[in-house]
Design an enzyme around this catalytic site. Structure first.
Site, PDB file in Angstrom:
ATOM      1  N   HIS A   1       0.813  -1.219   0.000  1.00  0.00           N
ATOM      2  CA  HIS A   1       0.000   0.000   0.000  1.00  0.00           C
ATOM      3  C   HIS A   1       0.848   1.272   0.000  1.00  0.00           C
ATOM      4  O   HIS A   1       0.311   2.380  -0.109  1.00  0.00           O
ATOM      5  CB  HIS A   1      -1.003  -0.005   1.164  1.00  0.00           C
ATOM      6  CG  HIS A   1      -0.425   0.285   2.506  1.00  0.00           C
ATOM      7  ND1 HIS A   1      -0.083  -0.703   3.417  1.00  0.00           N
ATOM      8  CD2 HIS A   1      -0.139   1.454   3.120  1.00  0.00           C
ATOM      9  CE1 HIS A   1       0.378  -0.155   4.520  1.00  0.00           C
ATOM     10  NE2 HIS A   1       0.350   1.160   4.364  1.00  0.00           N
TER      11      HIS A   1
ATOM     12  N   SER B   1       4.306   2.564   8.111  1.00  0.00           N
ATOM     13  CA  SER B   1       3.987   1.494   7.162  1.00  0.00           C
ATOM     14  C   SER B   1       5.194   1.117   6.318  1.00  0.00           C
ATOM     15  O   SER B   1       5.971   1.977   5.894  1.00  0.00           O
ATOM     16  CB  SER B   1       2.859   1.940   6.221  1.00  0.00           C
ATOM     17  OG  SER B   1       1.638   2.008   6.901  1.00  0.00           O
TER      18      SER B   1
ATOM     19  N   ASP C   1      -0.111  -7.583   1.633  1.00  0.00           N
ATOM     20  CA  ASP C   1       0.435  -6.229   1.730  1.00  0.00           C
ATOM     21  C   ASP C   1       1.960  -6.268   1.823  1.00  0.00           C
ATOM     22  O   ASP C   1       2.553  -5.953   2.851  1.00  0.00           O
ATOM     23  CB  ASP C   1      -0.176  -5.499   2.924  1.00  0.00           C
ATOM     24  CG  ASP C   1       0.073  -4.000   2.874  1.00  0.00           C
ATOM     25  OD1 ASP C   1       0.525  -3.505   1.819  1.00  0.00           O
ATOM     26  OD2 ASP C   1      -0.168  -3.322   3.890  1.00  0.00           O
TER      27      ASP C   1
END
Length: 260
Positions: A67, A206, A112
């Site tokens: 992402h 992230s 992911d």
């Protein structure tokens, strides 16, 4: 490039109090300069906006979260302070990007993970060295280290200039599914955090690494909003489950894009 980066970062600093995004370390402290030689900073190239973290696994490959992908990325390796450049800091652009598309049984969050091949290899130096893939799966209860330039406030609106580090614990699947009831029992994710709250990864962390007992076990994925809530550990992509795929891609088996 350096001048553009400085000007862009000054603009980001002014806007950071109005922005909310993806994931940061809550309750941590500034990382020691020597403990994150593998940590990579991902920027959106056009605006030079800081996006995510990543992990250097050899001289030309980086693991991050899917992402975090953008049309144009720029990566800094060997960076500590966003505004103070080390002599051995190196910048690279992606030449190839790979995503895990091997199973329809996995959710988007299970998948992911993204592999980035750099446009040219980096050199090991004082502030740069890769982190190996895990040799064994992680154990519940393990003490893990998470790090990144992500938000340092639960509201996600305060971003640091330097990476922050904090220790958290690997949580068992039962506790994880209580926090996230829609998480499949066979999910290829890890849960880690402090169940009392107050310590967590957060926005713009992230893609960065989760290191458990000295091994690269997780990629920061997603978590609660606000960050660091009690009984809401964050989720991490389980790197060990992707070892074969990563090794296949980095060895040149890019046509299959799946484990053998």
């Amino acid at each position: 490039m350096v001048l553009i980066r400085v000007l862009a970062n000054l603009l980001i600093l002014q806007l950071s109090y109005a922005q909310k995004s993806s994931e940061l370390v809550i309750g941590g402290v500034e990382c020691d300069i020597n403990e994150h030689r593998f940590l990579v900073a991902l920027y959106e190239l056009t605006s030079m906006t800081f996006l995510c973290g990543g992990t250097l696994i050899n001289q030309e490959w980086v693991v991050t979260a899917a992402h975090c992908d953008r049309l144009q990325l720029y990566l800094y390796i060997g960076m500590h302070d966003k505004y103070v450049k080390f002599d051995d800091e190196q910048g690279r652009e992606p030449i190839e990007k790979y995503f895990y598309n091997c199973s329809n049984n996995l959710t988007t969050r299970d998948k992911d993970i993204m592999l980035i091949r750099l446009d040219r290899p980096v050199d090991n130096s004082t502030h740069i060295a890769p982190l190996s893939l895990p040799s064994r799966p992680p154990s519940v209860g393990s003490v893990c280290r998470v790090m990144g330039w992500g938000a340092i406030s639960p509201s996600r609106d305060v971003l640091p200039d330097v990476p922050h580090c904090v220790n958290i614990n690997l949580v068992n699947n039962a506790e994880c599914r209580r926090a996230y009831p829609r998480l499949p029992a066979t999910s290829r994710t890890l849960c880690a955090g402090v169940m009392q709250g107050g310590i967590d990864s957060c926005n713009r962390d992230s893609g960065g690494p989760l290191i458990c007992d000295g091994q690269f076990q997780g990629v920061v994925n997603w978590g609660g909003n606000p960050c660091a809530q009690p009984n809401m550990p964050a989720l991490y992509t389980k790197v060990y489950d992707y070892n074969d795929w990563i090794r296949s891609i980095t060895a040149g088996n890019t046509t299959a894009a799946c484990p053998p």
